[in-house]
Design a protein around this motif. Structure first.
Motif, PDB file in Angstrom:
ATOM      1  N   SER A   3       0.817  -1.203   0.000  1.00  0.00           N
ATOM      2  CA  SER A   3       0.000   0.000   0.000  1.00  0.00           C
ATOM      3  C   SER A   3       0.859   1.265   0.000  1.00  0.00           C
ATOM      4  O   SER A   3       1.839   1.375   0.746  1.00  0.00           O
ATOM      5  CB  SER A   3      -0.905  -0.012   1.234  1.00  0.00           C
ATOM      6  N   VAL A   4       0.466   2.237  -0.811  1.00  0.00           N
ATOM      7  CA  VAL A   4       1.139   3.535  -0.836  1.00  0.00           C
ATOM      8  C   VAL A   4       1.024   4.190   0.536  1.00  0.00           C
ATOM      9  O   VAL A   4       1.974   4.804   1.032  1.00  0.00           O
ATOM     10  CB  VAL A   4       0.539   4.445  -1.933  1.00  0.00           C
ATOM     11  N   ARG A   5      -0.128   4.027   1.169  1.00  0.00           N
ATOM     12  CA  ARG A   5      -0.330   4.602   2.507  1.00  0.00           C
ATOM     13  C   ARG A   5       0.656   4.020   3.532  1.00  0.00           C
ATOM     14  O   ARG A   5       1.170   4.738   4.381  1.00  0.00           O
ATOM     15  CB  ARG A   5      -1.769   4.351   2.970  1.00  0.00           C
ATOM     16  N   GLU A   6       0.892   2.712   3.447  1.00  0.00           N
ATOM     17  CA  GLU A   6       1.836   2.085   4.373  1.00  0.00           C
ATOM     18  C   GLU A   6       3.256   2.606   4.134  1.00  0.00           C
ATOM     19  O   GLU A   6       3.998   2.847   5.086  1.00  0.00           O
ATOM     20  CB  GLU A   6       1.799   0.559   4.233  1.00  0.00           C
ATOM     21  N   CYS A   7       3.625   2.773   2.882  1.00  0.00           N
ATOM     22  CA  CYS A   7       4.951   3.308   2.554  1.00  0.00           C
ATOM     23  C   CYS A   7       5.086   4.741   3.057  1.00  0.00           C
ATOM     24  O   CYS A   7       6.102   5.110   3.659  1.00  0.00           O
ATOM     25  CB  CYS A   7       5.193   3.253   1.053  1.00  0.00           C
ATOM     26  N   LEU A   8       4.075   5.548   2.834  1.00  0.00           N
ATOM     27  CA  LEU A   8       4.082   6.943   3.263  1.00  0.00           C
ATOM     28  C   LEU A   8       4.145   7.042   4.787  1.00  0.00           C
ATOM     29  O   LEU A   8       4.896   7.843   5.342  1.00  0.00           O
ATOM     30  CB  LEU A   8       2.844   7.642   2.717  1.00  0.00           C
ATOM     31  N   SER A   9       3.376   6.219   5.454  1.00  0.00           N
ATOM     32  CA  SER A   9       3.378   6.197   6.915  1.00  0.00           C
ATOM     33  C   SER A   9       4.766   5.845   7.443  1.00  0.00           C
ATOM     34  O   SER A   9       5.275   6.492   8.364  1.00  0.00           O
ATOM     35  CB  SER A   9       2.338   5.192   7.410  1.00  0.00           C
ATOM     36  N   ASN A  10       5.390   4.842   6.853  1.00  0.00           N
ATOM     37  CA  ASN A  10       6.734   4.435   7.258  1.00  0.00           C
ATOM     38  C   ASN A  10       7.727   5.557   7.018  1.00  0.00           C
ATOM     39  O   ASN A  10       8.578   5.851   7.856  1.00  0.00           O
ATOM     40  CB  ASN A  10       7.134   3.175   6.493  1.00  0.00           C
ATOM     41  N   TRP A  11       7.639   6.198   5.869  1.00  0.00           N
ATOM     42  CA  TRP A  11       8.555   7.280   5.503  1.00  0.00           C
ATOM     43  C   TRP A  11       8.456   8.430   6.508  1.00  0.00           C
ATOM     44  O   TRP A  11       9.467   8.980   6.949  1.00  0.00           O
ATOM     45  CB  TRP A  11       8.237   7.743   4.087  1.00  0.00           C
ATOM     46  N   THR A  90       9.221   6.756  -5.101  1.00  0.00           N
ATOM     47  CA  THR A  90      10.200   7.536  -4.349  1.00  0.00           C
ATOM     48  C   THR A  90       9.557   8.831  -3.895  1.00  0.00           C
ATOM     49  O   THR A  90       8.998   9.573  -4.709  1.00  0.00           O
ATOM     50  CB  THR A  90      11.434   7.859  -5.219  1.00  0.00           C
ATOM     51  N   PHE A  91       9.611   9.095  -2.597  1.00  0.00           N
ATOM     52  CA  PHE A  91       9.099  10.349  -2.048  1.00  0.00           C
ATOM     53  C   PHE A  91      10.211  11.382  -2.137  1.00  0.00           C
ATOM     54  O   PHE A  91      11.325  11.151  -1.681  1.00  0.00           O
ATOM     55  CB  PHE A  91       8.636  10.162  -0.605  1.00  0.00           C
ATOM     56  N   VAL A  92       9.893  12.535  -2.723  1.00  0.00           N
ATOM     57  CA  VAL A  92      10.893  13.574  -2.959  1.00  0.00           C
ATOM     58  C   VAL A  92      11.104  14.368  -1.679  1.00  0.00           C
ATOM     59  O   VAL A  92      10.157  14.925  -1.118  1.00  0.00           O
ATOM     60  CB  VAL A  92      10.454  14.511  -4.102  1.00  0.00           C
ATOM     61  N   SER A  93      12.361  14.392  -1.229  1.00  0.00           N
ATOM     62  CA  SER A  93      12.731  15.211  -0.077  1.00  0.00           C
ATOM     63  C   SER A  93      13.929  16.055  -0.482  1.00  0.00           C
ATOM     64  O   SER A  93      14.433  15.934  -1.594  1.00  0.00           O
ATOM     65  CB  SER A  93      13.064  14.328   1.133  1.00  0.00           C
ATOM     66  N   ASP A  94      14.371  16.900   0.414  1.00  0.00           N
ATOM     67  CA  ASP A  94      15.504  17.762   0.071  1.00  0.00           C
ATOM     68  C   ASP A  94      16.804  16.985  -0.104  1.00  0.00           C
ATOM     69  O   ASP A  94      17.758  17.488  -0.655  1.00  0.00           O
ATOM     70  CB  ASP A  94      15.684  18.861   1.121  1.00  0.00           C
ATOM     71  N   ASP A  95      16.847  15.727   0.363  1.00  0.00           N
ATOM     72  CA  ASP A  95      18.055  14.931   0.175  1.00  0.00           C
ATOM     73  C   ASP A  95      17.879  13.852  -0.895  1.00  0.00           C
ATOM     74  O   ASP A  95      18.644  12.907  -0.961  1.00  0.00           O
ATOM     75  CB  ASP A  95      18.496  14.297   1.494  1.00  0.00           C
ATOM     76  N   THR A 104      12.867   5.506  -1.242  1.00  0.00           N
ATOM     77  CA  THR A 104      12.272   4.667  -2.294  1.00  0.00           C
ATOM     78  C   THR A 104      11.684   3.399  -1.698  1.00  0.00           C
ATOM     79  O   THR A 104      12.331   2.724  -0.898  1.00  0.00           O
ATOM     80  CB  THR A 104      13.328   4.319  -3.356  1.00  0.00           C
ATOM     81  N   TYR A 105      10.456   3.080  -2.127  1.00  0.00           N
ATOM     82  CA  TYR A 105       9.744   1.905  -1.626  1.00  0.00           C
ATOM     83  C   TYR A 105       9.283   1.034  -2.788  1.00  0.00           C
ATOM     84  O   TYR A 105       8.756   1.547  -3.773  1.00  0.00           O
ATOM     85  CB  TYR A 105       8.512   2.334  -0.822  1.00  0.00           C
ATOM     86  N   PRO A 106       9.469  -0.280  -2.676  1.00  0.00           N
ATOM     87  CA  PRO A 106       8.901  -1.178  -3.702  1.00  0.00           C
ATOM     88  C   PRO A 106       7.386  -1.263  -3.494  1.00  0.00           C
ATOM     89  O   PRO A 106       6.926  -1.525  -2.391  1.00  0.00           O
ATOM     90  CB  PRO A 106       9.585  -2.518  -3.411  1.00  0.00           C
ATOM     91  N   ILE A 107       6.634  -1.014  -4.539  1.00  0.00           N
ATOM     92  CA  ILE A 107       5.171  -1.053  -4.464  1.00  0.00           C
ATOM     93  C   ILE A 107       4.656  -2.421  -4.904  1.00  0.00           C
ATOM     94  O   ILE A 107       3.740  -2.964  -4.318  1.00  0.00           O
ATOM     95  CB  ILE A 107       4.552   0.057  -5.349  1.00  0.00           C
ATOM     96  N   ALA A 108       5.250  -2.963  -5.955  1.00  0.00           N
ATOM     97  CA  ALA A 108       4.789  -4.260  -6.468  1.00  0.00           C
ATOM     98  C   ALA A 108       5.927  -4.970  -7.178  1.00  0.00           C
ATOM     99  O   ALA A 108       6.835  -4.337  -7.716  1.00  0.00           O
ATOM    100  CB  ALA A 108       3.624  -4.054  -7.432  1.00  0.00           C
ATOM    101  N   ILE A 109       5.839  -6.285  -7.164  1.00  0.00           N
ATOM    102  CA  ILE A 109       6.788  -7.103  -7.901  1.00  0.00           C
ATOM    103  C   ILE A 109       6.027  -8.325  -8.409  1.00  0.00           C
ATOM    104  O   ILE A 109       5.127  -8.830  -7.730  1.00  0.00           O
ATOM    105  CB  ILE A 109       8.005  -7.504  -7.043  1.00  0.00           C
ATOM    106  N   GLY A 110       6.334  -8.755  -9.617  1.00  0.00           N
ATOM    107  CA  GLY A 110       5.642  -9.903 -10.193  1.00  0.00           C
ATOM    108  C   GLY A 110       6.340 -10.388 -11.440  1.00  0.00           C
ATOM    109  O   GLY A 110       7.424  -9.916 -11.802  1.00  0.00           O
ATOM    110  N   HIS A 111       5.699 -11.306 -12.132  1.00  0.00           N
ATOM    111  CA  HIS A 111       6.244 -11.822 -13.388  1.00  0.00           C
ATOM    112  C   HIS A 111       6.100 -10.769 -14.481  1.00  0.00           C
ATOM    113  O   HIS A 111       5.102 -10.059 -14.549  1.00  0.00           O
ATOM    114  CB  HIS A 111       5.518 -13.102 -13.804  1.00  0.00           C
ATOM    115  N   LYS A 112       7.083 -10.706 -15.352  1.00  0.00           N
ATOM    116  CA  LYS A 112       7.100  -9.720 -16.427  1.00  0.00           C
ATOM    117  C   LYS A 112       5.888  -9.852 -17.357  1.00  0.00           C
ATOM    118  O   LYS A 112       5.240  -8.869 -17.683  1.00  0.00           O
ATOM    119  CB  LYS A 112       8.384  -9.862 -17.242  1.00  0.00           C
TER     120      LYS A 112
END
Length: 187
Positions: A3-11, A90-95, A104-112
């Motif tokens: 989830s994008v929300r989970e990634c954002l929360s972690n960030w 990737t969430f853009v920050s000053d660094d 940077t967070y992986p959102i999904a991974i699967g077969h090509k």
């Protein structure tokens, strides 16, 4: 799918802050930071409009970069056996310009070769909600309180086949023609 929300929360829990977006209308010939560009200022104005019931200091405008591509795992030869596909955000920050993957967070991974439309649908739904002020309250360790987050993707990166597919262009999923050579919004 993550989830994008989970990634954002972690960030936000790791004291990360988004790139500062200048609200002034002074135009320069050069843009030194992403927060000085025209699109960042437009997104910031949308964030204030969508979250008008909240104080401006409690609104975080987060810009993001999405990337997707396929790759061959280390244990296979390059003959399209076991090819994988990955999508990151990737969430853009000053660094962001440093070589630090903590933004940077992986959102999904699967077969090509598989259809990724279900993943793309979940992803786009979350992005839409976060840009419309739906379920957008997150805890910020930096501020030690809850804040409203307005998230928008400013750049979608991928090889040509992935770009055509994610933008529903010809040879991707649509009747529209292929388009290439554009790296920014055109008016």
């Amino acid at each position: 799918y993550v989830s994008v929300r989970e990634c954002l929360s972690n960030w936000l829990l790791f004291n990360n802050t988004p790139s500062y977006i200048s609200n002034n209308n002074v135009t320069h010939n050069t843009v030194e930071r992403i927060g000085e560009c025209k699109i960042a200022k437009q997104i910031y104005r949308r964030a204030l409009k969508v979250n008008k019931n909240n104080p401006n200091e409690d609104i975080y405008c987060v810009l993001a970069i999405q990337w997707s591509d396929d790759f061959e795992p280390n244990n296979s030869i390059k003959s399209n056996r076991g090819s994988a596909w990955i999508k990151t955000l990737t969430f853009v920050s000053d660094d962001t310009n440093t070589n630090d993957i903590s933004n940077t967070y992986p959102i999904a991974i699967g077969h090509k070769g598989m259809n990724h439309n279900v993943i793309e649908s979940l992803y786009l739904k979350e992005l839409q909600q976060l840009s419309e002020g739906v379920d957008n309250v997150f805890y910020s360790t930096t501020h030690q309180k809850n804040i409203c987050v307005h998230l928008e993707v400013i750049i979608a990166l991928g090889d040509q086949p992935e770009r055509r597919s994610m933008n529903y262009l010809m040879h991707g999923n649509s009747l529209y023609g292929s388009r290439f050579g554009y790296s920014s919004n055109t008016y």
